[in-house]
Design an enzyme around this catalytic site. Sequence first.
Site, short mmCIF file in Angstrom:
data_model
loop_
_atom_site.label_atom_id
_atom_site.label_comp_id
_atom_site.label_asym_id
_atom_site.label_seq_id
_atom_site.Cartn_x
_atom_site.Cartn_y
_atom_site.Cartn_z
N SER A 1 0.83 -1.22 0.00
CA SER A 1 0.00 0.00 0.00
C SER A 1 0.86 1.27 0.00
CB SER A 1 -0.98 0.00 1.18
OG SER A 1 -0.33 0.21 2.41
N ASN A 2 2.01 1.25 0.67
CA ASN A 2 2.90 2.41 0.59
C ASN A 2 3.45 2.58 -0.82
OD1 ASN A 2 3.46 3.98 3.17
ND2 ASN A 2 3.46 1.87 3.92
N ARG B 1 22.50 -14.40 4.13
CA ARG B 1 22.06 -13.01 4.01
C ARG B 1 22.98 -12.24 3.04
NH1 ARG B 1 18.48 -10.36 6.97
NH2 ARG B 1 18.21 -11.98 8.51
N ASN C 1 13.62 4.60 4.20
CA ASN C 1 12.70 3.59 4.73
C ASN C 1 11.57 4.30 5.47
OD1 ASN C 1 11.77 0.96 5.50
ND2 ASN C 1 12.63 1.31 7.55
N HIS D 1 8.96 3.63 8.66
CA HIS D 1 8.80 2.76 9.82
C HIS D 1 7.55 3.20 10.60
CE1 HIS D 1 9.94 0.01 12.99
NE2 HIS D 1 9.65 0.96 13.84
N SER E 1 7.69 7.28 10.81
CA SER E 1 8.93 8.01 10.56
C SER E 1 9.50 7.58 9.21
CB SER E 1 9.98 7.67 11.62
OG SER E 1 9.47 7.86 12.93
N LEU F 1 19.65 -0.94 12.72
CA LEU F 1 18.26 -1.29 12.38
C LEU F 1 17.30 -0.17 12.81
CD1 LEU F 1 16.08 -3.34 11.43
CD2 LEU F 1 16.06 -4.20 13.77
N ASP F 2 16.57 0.36 11.83
CA ASP F 2 15.61 1.46 12.07
C ASP F 2 16.27 2.64 12.79
OD1 ASP F 2 13.57 -0.10 10.93
OD2 ASP F 2 13.08 -1.01 12.86
C1 GRF Z 1 3.87 -0.45 6.77
O1 GRF Z 1 3.23 -0.13 7.97
C2 GRF Z 1 5.33 -0.12 6.85
O2 GRF Z 1 5.62 1.04 7.56
C3 GRF Z 1 5.84 -1.33 7.59
O3 GRF Z 1 5.15 -2.41 7.05
C4 GRF Z 1 3.89 -1.96 6.54
C5 GRF Z 1 3.86 -2.30 5.09
O4 GRF Z 1 2.61 -2.05 4.51
N1 GRF Z 1 7.27 -1.42 7.54
P1 GRF Z 1 2.46 -1.94 2.93
O5 GRF Z 1 3.10 -3.20 2.34
O6 GRF Z 1 3.14 -0.70 2.47
O7 GRF Z 1 0.99 -1.93 2.70
#
Ligand code: GRF
Length: 217
Positions: free
Chosen positions: A19-20, A67, A109, A111, A138, A146-147
């Site tokens: 969705s992002n 990894r 990123n 978060h 954020s 990490l983050d």
């Molecule tokens: C979002 O809340 C993002 O911040 C987190 O995982 C979720 C991913 O959602 N890291 P989408 O795949 O963007 O819908």
Amino acid sequence: MNPMPLPKRYVILISGRGSNMDALLDAGLPGECVGVVSNRPEAAGLAIAAARGIATHALDHRAFASREAFDAALADLLEGLQPNLILLAGFMRILTEGFVLRFEGRLLNIHPSLLPSFTGVHTHARALAAGVRLHGCSVHFVTPALDGGPIVAQAAIAVAHDDDEARLAARVLAEEHQLYPRVARWFLEGRLRLDGERVVLDGEKPVPGALHAPRAD
Ligand code: GRF
């Protein structure tokens, strides 16, 4: 005569729903999305990107012995796409230091918490358990911690006394969809950069007022 500047190229990395990613693609950013990459072939976001005519790549991390091997393959794929910007959008893999340093300054990123609180996963449940009255999301540059990379922008929402995890997650997600395209636009316009550990944003303005939560007056 000066040649026309080439459009900035960006790549979106996902692991799931996307969705992002969709919000970024809807935003009419001043650049070209030259690929969407998922470490999970079954990620729903891949079909959404493909339906929008964007080149998609599935790079299944389970097919790699380590990894480091996965990150080397991901780095090769990205180098081929020559991105100016790489947007991690729900990309649920910890990246190796070597990978991050190779693309440092070009990696953003999102978060779902007000960093540095609640790094890692299950951020909404942990925010509820901690009893915070402000929560949010954020956008940060990615560094090996990490983050933990330099924060570019945050959006805060009030936590209601009767919130549950799903309701809180939905409200934060709606803010993610606003915040991430805004930051991506700054970067693609050449107004945002990382200078060592410092975030530089040209044209930054003061934000008046404050968010008080809860209110009972
Ligand atoms: C979002 O809340 C993002 O911040 C987190 O995982 C979720 C991913 O959602 N890291 P989408 O795949 O963007 O819908």
